[in-house]
Design a protein around this motif. Sequence first.
Motif, mmCIF file in Angstrom:
data_model
loop_
_atom_site.group_PDB
_atom_site.id
_atom_site.type_symbol
_atom_site.label_atom_id
_atom_site.label_comp_id
_atom_site.label_asym_id
_atom_site.label_seq_id
_atom_site.Cartn_x
_atom_site.Cartn_y
_atom_site.Cartn_z
ATOM 1 N N CYS A 34 22.051 41.122 46.243
ATOM 2 C CA CYS A 34 22.909 39.940 46.081
ATOM 3 C C CYS A 34 24.230 40.070 46.832
ATOM 4 O O CYS A 34 25.037 39.158 46.833
ATOM 5 N N ASP A 35 24.462 41.230 47.436
ATOM 6 C CA ASP A 35 25.637 41.469 48.268
ATOM 7 C C ASP A 35 26.955 41.549 47.493
ATOM 8 O O ASP A 35 28.024 41.595 48.079
ATOM 9 N N ARG A 36 26.894 41.563 46.135
ATOM 10 C CA ARG A 36 28.142 41.669 45.383
ATOM 11 C C ARG A 36 28.571 43.126 45.264
ATOM 12 O O ARG A 36 27.759 44.032 45.421
ATOM 13 N N ARG A 37 29.856 43.319 44.999
ATOM 14 C CA ARG A 37 30.413 44.671 44.928
ATOM 15 C C ARG A 37 30.913 45.005 43.535
ATOM 16 O O ARG A 37 31.355 44.115 42.803
ATOM 17 N N PHE A 38 30.822 46.255 43.186
ATOM 18 C CA PHE A 38 31.346 46.701 41.888
ATOM 19 C C PHE A 38 31.772 48.159 41.982
ATOM 20 O O PHE A 38 31.467 48.833 42.964
ATOM 21 N N THR A 39 32.519 48.601 40.995
ATOM 22 C CA THR A 39 33.083 49.953 40.999
ATOM 23 C C THR A 39 32.521 50.764 39.845
ATOM 24 O O THR A 39 32.348 50.240 38.741
ATOM 25 N N THR A 40 32.209 52.018 40.110
ATOM 26 C CA THR A 40 31.786 52.904 39.022
ATOM 27 C C THR A 40 32.708 54.124 39.017
ATOM 28 O O THR A 40 33.288 54.480 40.041
ATOM 29 N N TYR A 41 32.840 54.727 37.852
ATOM 30 C CA TYR A 41 33.642 55.936 37.713
ATOM 31 C C TYR A 41 32.758 57.050 37.198
ATOM 32 O O TYR A 41 31.923 56.833 36.309
ATOM 33 N N GLU A 42 32.952 58.210 37.748
ATOM 34 C CA GLU A 42 32.159 59.359 37.315
ATOM 35 C C GLU A 42 33.113 60.411 36.747
ATOM 36 O O GLU A 42 34.075 60.811 37.394
ATOM 37 N N ARG A 43 32.855 60.802 35.509
ATOM 38 C CA ARG A 43 33.683 61.812 34.841
ATOM 39 C C ARG A 43 32.792 62.865 34.201
ATOM 40 O O ARG A 43 31.678 62.565 33.775
ATOM 41 N N ALA A 44 33.317 64.077 34.128
ATOM 42 C CA ALA A 44 32.582 65.124 33.423
ATOM 43 C C ALA A 44 32.662 64.848 31.931
ATOM 44 O O ALA A 44 33.726 64.511 31.417
ATOM 45 N N GLU A 45 31.555 64.943 31.261
ATOM 46 C CA GLU A 45 31.555 64.745 29.826
ATOM 47 C C GLU A 45 31.136 66.040 29.143
ATOM 48 O O GLU A 45 29.985 66.447 29.223
ATOM 49 N N LEU A 46 32.105 66.664 28.523
ATOM 50 C CA LEU A 46 31.801 67.865 27.760
ATOM 51 C C LEU A 46 32.297 67.624 26.340
ATOM 52 O O LEU A 46 33.468 67.775 26.043
ATOM 53 N N VAL A 47 31.410 67.167 25.503
ATOM 54 C CA VAL A 47 31.780 66.851 24.130
ATOM 55 C C VAL A 47 30.973 67.734 23.192
ATOM 56 O O VAL A 47 29.762 67.842 23.328
ATOM 57 N N MET A 48 31.668 68.369 22.275
ATOM 58 C CA MET A 48 30.966 69.194 21.301
ATOM 59 C C MET A 48 30.166 68.269 20.386
ATOM 60 O O MET A 48 30.713 67.340 19.814
#
Length: 152
Positions: A34-48
């Motif tokens: 569809c040619d639309r744009r979006f943003t993603t975020y990548e974070r480390a997840e270390l949860v007990m």
Amino acid sequence: MKCPFCSSFDTQVIDSRVSEEGDAIRRRRKCTACDRRFTTYERAELVMPTVVKRNGTRTEFDAAKLRGSLNLALRKRPVNTEDVDAAVARIEENMLTSGLREISSGQLGELVMAELKKLDQVAYVRFASVYQSFEDIGEFIKAIDEFKVPPR
Ligand SMILES: [Zn+2]
């Protein structure tokens, strides 16, 4: 990564950069359908993971309590403090890297037993025989406090 607009799985990363704090990667993506744009975020997840007791109640993982129960099982056994520390650290790491949100007290008990088995057979049997019939490590501590090793 699925497009949030048209659900196409065909998306491309057009830009990647590390956040100012250095704790995330921001990716600009473009959907090729569809040619639309979006943003993603990548974070480390270390949860007990949260410990779920047999009765279904939840409790925070408590390393001090865990160490206490290992020490009780290992009482008067020829095992170095450093080895106990390393075992506790391995259990914690195992939980952190499991990616699990929850762990049952039974699964936690099994992690403890696996470590005790390597450290000391007597401590392993003490722990295994008593722990399995209890709700949590707190109860186990109370019980093993009264637990006597049979004389040889
Ligand atoms: Zn799309």
